[in-house]
Design a protein around this motif. Structure first.
Motif, PDB file in Angstrom:
ATOM      1  N   ARG A   1       0.829  -1.208   0.000  1.00  0.00           N
ATOM      2  CA  ARG A   1       0.000   0.000   0.000  1.00  0.00           C
ATOM      3  C   ARG A   1       0.860   1.253   0.000  1.00  0.00           C
ATOM      4  N   ALA A   2       1.928   1.244   0.785  1.00  0.00           N
ATOM      5  CA  ALA A   2       2.809   2.409   0.864  1.00  0.00           C
ATOM      6  C   ALA A   2       3.454   2.697  -0.484  1.00  0.00           C
ATOM      7  N   ARG A   3       3.894   1.647  -1.174  1.00  0.00           N
ATOM      8  CA  ARG A   3       4.513   1.843  -2.483  1.00  0.00           C
ATOM      9  C   ARG A   3       3.527   2.428  -3.478  1.00  0.00           C
ATOM     10  N   LYS A   4       2.292   1.918  -3.448  1.00  0.00           N
ATOM     11  CA  LYS A   4       1.283   2.440  -4.361  1.00  0.00           C
ATOM     12  C   LYS A   4       0.964   3.900  -4.066  1.00  0.00           C
ATOM     13  N   MET A   5       0.991   4.272  -2.783  1.00  0.00           N
ATOM     14  CA  MET A   5       0.705   5.649  -2.408  1.00  0.00           C
ATOM     15  C   MET A   5       1.814   6.590  -2.859  1.00  0.00           C
ATOM     16  N   THR A   6       3.063   6.131  -2.778  1.00  0.00           N
ATOM     17  CA  THR A   6       4.188   7.027  -3.044  1.00  0.00           C
ATOM     18  C   THR A   6       4.579   7.094  -4.514  1.00  0.00           C
ATOM     19  N   ARG A   7       4.126   6.146  -5.332  1.00  0.00           N
ATOM     20  CA  ARG A   7       4.537   6.195  -6.742  1.00  0.00           C
ATOM     21  C   ARG A   7       3.627   7.057  -7.601  1.00  0.00           C
ATOM     22  N   GLY A   8       2.652   7.687  -7.008  1.00  0.00           N
ATOM     23  CA  GLY A   8       1.843   8.646  -7.745  1.00  0.00           C
ATOM     24  C   GLY A   8       0.708   8.002  -8.512  1.00  0.00           C
ATOM     25  N   THR A   9      -0.043   8.835  -9.203  1.00  0.00           N
ATOM     26  CA  THR A   9      -1.252   8.380  -9.887  1.00  0.00           C
ATOM     27  C   THR A   9      -1.049   8.140 -11.371  1.00  0.00           C
ATOM     28  N   ALA A  10       0.153   8.405 -11.892  1.00  0.00           N
ATOM     29  CA  ALA A  10       0.368   8.236 -13.329  1.00  0.00           C
ATOM     30  C   ALA A  10       0.777   6.820 -13.690  1.00  0.00           C
ATOM     31  N   LEU A  11       1.345   6.074 -12.749  1.00  0.00           N
ATOM     32  CA  LEU A  11       1.889   4.746 -13.037  1.00  0.00           C
ATOM     33  C   LEU A  11       0.832   3.669 -12.825  1.00  0.00           C
ATOM     34  N   LEU A  12       0.707   2.762 -13.798  1.00  0.00           N
ATOM     35  CA  LEU A  12      -0.198   1.613 -13.689  1.00  0.00           C
ATOM     36  C   LEU A  12       0.628   0.352 -13.885  1.00  0.00           C
ATOM     37  N   LYS A  13       0.642  -0.515 -12.879  1.00  0.00           N
ATOM     38  CA  LYS A  13       1.428  -1.744 -12.962  1.00  0.00           C
ATOM     39  C   LYS A  13       0.510  -2.900 -13.323  1.00  0.00           C
ATOM     40  N   VAL A  14       0.848  -3.579 -14.412  1.00  0.00           N
ATOM     41  CA  VAL A  14       0.032  -4.656 -14.972  1.00  0.00           C
ATOM     42  C   VAL A  14       0.783  -5.970 -14.834  1.00  0.00           C
ATOM     43  N   THR A  15       0.148  -6.967 -14.231  1.00  0.00           N
ATOM     44  CA  THR A  15       0.758  -8.290 -14.115  1.00  0.00           C
ATOM     45  C   THR A  15       0.111  -9.239 -15.114  1.00  0.00           C
ATOM     46  N   LEU A  16       0.919 -10.020 -15.815  1.00  0.00           N
ATOM     47  CA  LEU A  16       0.419 -10.927 -16.845  1.00  0.00           C
ATOM     48  C   LEU A  16       1.497 -11.939 -17.180  1.00  0.00           C
ATOM     49  N   ASP A  17       1.080 -13.038 -17.858  1.00  0.00           N
ATOM     50  CA  ASP A  17       2.067 -14.066 -18.178  1.00  0.00           C
ATOM     51  C   ASP A  17       2.797 -13.725 -19.464  1.00  0.00           C
ATOM     52  N   ALA A  18       3.911 -14.432 -19.677  1.00  0.00           N
ATOM     53  CA  ALA A  18       4.797 -14.100 -20.791  1.00  0.00           C
ATOM     54  C   ALA A  18       4.119 -14.289 -22.142  1.00  0.00           C
ATOM     55  N   GLN A  19       3.320 -15.337 -22.285  1.00  0.00           N
ATOM     56  CA  GLN A  19       2.686 -15.566 -23.576  1.00  0.00           C
ATOM     57  C   GLN A  19       1.701 -14.455 -23.921  1.00  0.00           C
ATOM     58  N   PHE A  20       0.844 -14.096 -22.987  1.00  0.00           N
ATOM     59  CA  PHE A  20      -0.116 -13.034 -23.264  1.00  0.00           C
ATOM     60  C   PHE A  20       0.607 -11.718 -23.538  1.00  0.00           C
ATOM     61  N   ALA A  21       1.692 -11.484 -22.805  1.00  0.00           N
ATOM     62  CA  ALA A  21       2.449 -10.251 -22.999  1.00  0.00           C
ATOM     63  C   ALA A  21       3.059 -10.179 -24.396  1.00  0.00           C
ATOM     64  N   THR A  22       3.796 -11.216 -24.792  1.00  0.00           N
ATOM     65  CA  THR A  22       4.540 -11.155 -26.055  1.00  0.00           C
ATOM     66  C   THR A  22       3.666 -11.386 -27.276  1.00  0.00           C
ATOM     67  N   LYS A  23       2.675 -12.271 -27.146  1.00  0.00           N
ATOM     68  CA  LYS A  23       1.885 -12.646 -28.316  1.00  0.00           C
ATOM     69  C   LYS A  23       0.642 -11.784 -28.522  1.00  0.00           C
ATOM     70  N   TRP A  24       0.233 -11.060 -27.489  1.00  0.00           N
ATOM     71  CA  TRP A  24      -0.997 -10.279 -27.657  1.00  0.00           C
ATOM     72  C   TRP A  24      -0.816  -8.825 -27.244  1.00  0.00           C
ATOM     73  N   LEU A  25      -0.463  -8.583 -25.999  1.00  0.00           N
ATOM     74  CA  LEU A  25      -0.499  -7.208 -25.498  1.00  0.00           C
ATOM     75  C   LEU A  25       0.555  -6.314 -26.131  1.00  0.00           C
ATOM     76  N   MET A  26       1.796  -6.790 -26.230  1.00  0.00           N
ATOM     77  CA  MET A  26       2.868  -5.930 -26.713  1.00  0.00           C
ATOM     78  C   MET A  26       2.672  -5.510 -28.171  1.00  0.00           C
ATOM     79  N   ARG A  27       1.887  -6.256 -28.915  1.00  0.00           N
ATOM     80  CA  ARG A  27       1.599  -5.886 -30.297  1.00  0.00           C
ATOM     81  C   ARG A  27       0.627  -4.711 -30.368  1.00  0.00           C
TER      82      ARG A  27
END
Length: 316
Positions: free
Chosen positions: A86-112
């Motif tokens: 919670r502290a890290r989320k509070m201090t990193r501001g409102t512009a950053l969005l951290k997305v968790t996902l697996d390698a296949q979805f990342a490389t084969k779908w999202l990054m495109r």
């Protein structure tokens, strides 16, 4: 009294040792030597003036006092982890969005597609946590994620992304130079690859299932290559080493860009209760960053994808 309490590092060592009931396995988890773990446990026992483990030549087990401290250390470390997140989320501001996902979805779908999101929302900085581990939104420093599963995630909002349709794919070179692929039985002359995955009584489509759907009832699957991840099976197809079963949504880009071709049109749907889901905490549903990413990705998945007609050997 506070001086008598073990520090966080010592508590983590004790918790790992108590959970494994094995100093060597605890050491492997923590990146220490078994001797270092044993030494830290002895320091805690001396500091607290308590015996936490009974030791024999081959085994260790918790004493009654050790059990009490073990249960408390789990709660304390969990509380600290959640507070740090919670502290890290509070201090990193409102512009950053951290997305968790697996390698296949990342490389084969999202990054495109992710550059499109960045053009639409230049005020939101995306950062990715690429892992097959399931992150805890309370404990881990992530905001939103993509998970493959049944969509039942207590405390989370879950949006189904798309159906998973499993199709055969291979490289154009293999289709040109290998034995002809005019009918399903011709696949017997090729190396066939698929993944092995099952959960809750549901099995990911494999070559035996595909052959059955194609009307081939004498298929021998003993010579198929079984991979642990779809990424590896797909790469074997791209490299020209196999005909692989792949998720259409994950290889649509490779098909449209010519790295892969679809020798047969037949596809098999994964059990409908399993799919990729966009997930985030219910309490974050009104977060402007999450709303923006959710709306963008749902629009992307509902945009029709090119579905190249299958190509047989004599068409190349």
């Amino acid at each position: 009294m506070a001086r008598l309490l073990p520090g966080t590092r010592a508590l983590r060592t004790f918790e790992a040792a108590a959970r494994h009931l094995n100093f060597t396995r605890a050491a492997d988890e923590l990146g220490l030597t078994p001797a270092a773990v044993s030494h830290q446990i002895k320091e805690i026992e001396d500091q607290l003036d308590l015996v936490l483990f009974t030791r024999t030549s081959r085994t260790i087990r918790l004493t009654e006092a050790g059990n009490v401290l073990f249960e408390a250390s789990i709660d304390a470390l969990d509380l600290l982890n959640r507070a740090v997140s919670r502290a890290r989320k509070m201090t990193r501001g409102t512009a950053l969005l951290k997305v968790t996902l697996d390698a296949q979805f990342a490389t084969k779908w999202l990054m495109r597609r992710v550059d499109d999101f960045r053009r639409q929302k230049p005020g939101i900085e995306l950062r990715f946590d690429i892992t097959y581990d399931v992150r805890d939104f309370e404990r881990d420093d992530v905001d939103i994620g993509v998970r493959f599963g049944a969509g039942k995630y207590p405390g989370l909002c879950a949006h189904r992304l798309f159906e998973n349709i499993i199709i055969p794919v291979c490289s154009p070179a293999l289709l040109r130079s290998g034995p002809p692929l005019k009918e399903p039985r011709d696949l017997f002359q090729h190396t066939l690859a698929h993944i092995e995955w099952s959960r809750q009584g549901v099995t990911w489509p494999n070559w035996s299932m595909w052959m059955q759907a194609a009307g081939v009832d004498d298929f021998d699957d003993s010579r198929t290559l079984v991979f642990g991840s779809s990424t590896d099976a797909t790469q074997a197809a791209i490299d020209g080493n196999a005909v692989a079963l792949a998720d259409f949504a994950m290889v649509a880009g490779d098909l449209s860009e010519g790295r892969l071709v679809r020798p047969f049109a037949l596809g098999i749907k994964v059990a409908p209760e399993f799919a990729y889901f966009l997930v985030y905490p219910q309490k974050s549903a009104d977060d402007a960053r999450i709303v923006a990413f959710k709306e963008w990705i749902l629009n992307e998945v509902h945009t029709p994808q090119p579905d190249p007609t299958h190509r047989s050997w004599d068409e190349l």
